[in-house]
Motif scaffolding. Sequence first.
Motif, short mmCIF file in Angstrom:
data_model
loop_
_atom_site.label_atom_id
_atom_site.label_comp_id
_atom_site.label_asym_id
_atom_site.label_seq_id
_atom_site.Cartn_x
_atom_site.Cartn_y
_atom_site.Cartn_z
N ALA A 102 0.83 -1.21 0.00
CA ALA A 102 0.00 0.00 0.00
C ALA A 102 0.86 1.25 0.00
O ALA A 102 0.49 2.27 -0.58
CB ALA A 102 -0.93 -0.01 1.22
N LEU A 103 2.02 1.16 0.65
CA LEU A 103 2.91 2.31 0.73
C LEU A 103 3.37 2.73 -0.65
O LEU A 103 3.65 3.91 -0.91
CB LEU A 103 4.11 1.96 1.62
N GLY A 104 3.44 1.76 -1.55
CA GLY A 104 3.82 2.08 -2.92
C GLY A 104 2.71 2.73 -3.71
O GLY A 104 2.87 3.00 -4.90
N GLY A 105 1.58 2.99 -3.03
CA GLY A 105 0.47 3.65 -3.69
C GLY A 105 -0.13 2.81 -4.80
O GLY A 105 -0.71 3.34 -5.75
N GLY A 106 0.02 1.48 -4.67
CA GLY A 106 -0.51 0.60 -5.71
C GLY A 106 0.44 0.49 -6.90
O GLY A 106 0.19 -0.27 -7.81
N LEU A 228 1.30 12.90 1.77
CA LEU A 228 1.15 11.49 1.47
C LEU A 228 -0.28 11.23 0.99
O LEU A 228 -1.22 11.89 1.43
CB LEU A 228 1.44 10.63 2.71
N SER A 229 -0.42 10.25 0.10
CA SER A 229 -1.76 9.86 -0.36
C SER A 229 -2.45 9.05 0.73
O SER A 229 -1.81 8.56 1.67
CB SER A 229 -1.65 9.05 -1.64
N LEU A 230 -3.76 8.88 0.58
CA LEU A 230 -4.51 8.08 1.55
C LEU A 230 -4.02 6.63 1.57
O LEU A 230 -3.97 6.00 2.63
CB LEU A 230 -6.01 8.12 1.21
N LEU A 231 -3.65 6.11 0.41
CA LEU A 231 -3.15 4.74 0.35
C LEU A 231 -1.81 4.60 1.07
O LEU A 231 -1.56 3.60 1.76
CB LEU A 231 -3.02 4.30 -1.11
N GLY A 235 -0.90 2.39 4.33
CA GLY A 235 0.25 1.48 4.40
C GLY A 235 1.05 1.69 5.66
O GLY A 235 1.47 0.72 6.31
N ILE A 236 1.26 2.95 6.04
CA ILE A 236 1.98 3.24 7.28
C ILE A 236 1.21 2.69 8.48
O ILE A 236 1.80 2.09 9.39
CB ILE A 236 2.19 4.76 7.41
N ALA A 237 -0.12 2.86 8.47
CA ALA A 237 -0.94 2.36 9.58
C ALA A 237 -0.85 0.84 9.68
O ALA A 237 -0.80 0.29 10.80
CB ALA A 237 -2.39 2.79 9.38
N LEU A 238 -0.82 0.14 8.54
CA LEU A 238 -0.72 -1.31 8.56
C LEU A 238 0.62 -1.78 9.12
O LEU A 238 0.69 -2.74 9.89
CB LEU A 238 -0.92 -1.87 7.15
N VAL A 239 1.71 -1.10 8.76
CA VAL A 239 3.03 -1.46 9.29
C VAL A 239 3.08 -1.22 10.80
O VAL A 239 3.62 -2.03 11.56
CB VAL A 239 4.14 -0.68 8.57
N ILE A 240 2.50 -0.11 11.26
CA ILE A 240 2.45 0.16 12.70
C ILE A 240 1.65 -0.92 13.41
O ILE A 240 2.07 -1.44 14.47
CB ILE A 240 1.83 1.54 12.96
N ALA A 241 0.48 -1.29 12.85
CA ALA A 241 -0.34 -2.34 13.45
C ALA A 241 0.41 -3.67 13.52
O ALA A 241 0.34 -4.39 14.52
CB ALA A 241 -1.64 -2.50 12.67
N ALA A 242 1.15 -3.99 12.45
CA ALA A 242 1.93 -5.23 12.44
C ALA A 242 3.02 -5.19 13.51
O ALA A 242 3.27 -6.20 14.19
CB ALA A 242 2.54 -5.44 11.06
N SER A 243 3.68 -4.05 13.68
CA SER A 243 4.72 -3.93 14.70
C SER A 243 4.14 -4.13 16.09
O SER A 243 4.69 -4.86 16.91
CB SER A 243 5.38 -2.55 14.60
N ILE A 244 3.02 -3.45 16.36
CA ILE A 244 2.39 -3.58 17.68
C ILE A 244 1.94 -5.02 17.92
O ILE A 244 2.15 -5.58 19.00
CB ILE A 244 1.20 -2.61 17.80
N GLY A 245 1.33 -5.63 16.90
CA GLY A 245 0.87 -7.01 17.05
C GLY A 245 2.01 -7.97 17.29
O GLY A 245 1.91 -8.86 18.14
N ALA A 246 3.12 -7.81 16.56
CA ALA A 246 4.27 -8.70 16.74
C ALA A 246 4.87 -8.56 18.12
O ALA A 246 5.24 -9.54 18.76
CB ALA A 246 5.33 -8.39 15.67
N VAL A 247 4.98 -7.32 18.62
CA VAL A 247 5.54 -7.09 19.95
C VAL A 247 4.65 -7.69 21.03
O VAL A 247 5.10 -8.36 21.95
CB VAL A 247 5.76 -5.58 20.20
#
Length: 270
Positions: A102-106, A228-231, A235-247
């Motif tokens: 998503a960070l690549g904007g598709g 930054l675009s909405l996409l 993407g940033i939000a998904l990476v943050i969520a993955a980091s929090i979930g992994a920790v």
Amino acid sequence: MLFPQLGPLGMVMLRLVFSSVILLAIARPRLRGHSREGWRAVVLFGVVLVLMNGLFYLALERLPLGVTVTIEVLGPLTLSIIASRRASALVWAALALLGVVALGGGGWDRLDLLGVLYALGAAAAWAFYILCSARVGREFPRLDGLALAMVVGAVLSLPLGIADAGTALLRVDLLALAAAVAVLSSTIPYALELMALRRLPAAAFAILMSLGPATASIAGFFLLGQHLSLLEIAGIALVIAASIGAVRAGARGARRDAPPEGEALTEPIG
């Protein structure tokens, strides 16, 4: 904003040089009484510091701040997923991968390819930074190992840094600004991290650190005018969520694997 005058590698050199001077003054490390393995760890740590900072600054020259930090945080995230050795880690890995897509904007054509490669290199270096930091922390007391590794990094950064900055190194105003960057990016953060770690559980601290992409995106928007675009925000939000979930998953796994209360531990807690 110093890049046009000093260049990214010149800025890295000055950051490491000023940071090493400050840390040496604070830590006053003892040079005698250390093993060969300890000195080898310090040298390796210094090499990793140069790579991590250099690749990160080279990426910043080509990518928005929030995007760069998001890609870089994939290094510690990957390390935590590998270390967890749990099936749930695959879920967080997939979520992080979705965030990167998503960070690549598709379409990654919106992002500078070389900048992305630099950021990925910085991500790998950050993972090694965590491993080296733990090793040096075991071998050296207080901030001694970090201060000595910073000196190694400063020395290694001199050739390319001087070539990149050139005659700009003779300008006192630029040197003063570079010293301020060193204080703001190394001295103060290290002190605040040490104080935070004395008051927060390690898992809570790691979760707060994983919010770095969000704070970087906000700083890039307000201070550098980077939109930054909405996409990309998603993407940033998904990476943050993955980091929090992994920790959080790693912390729960550590509690499950811990011996029952009163049972003797076979290994010391580091």
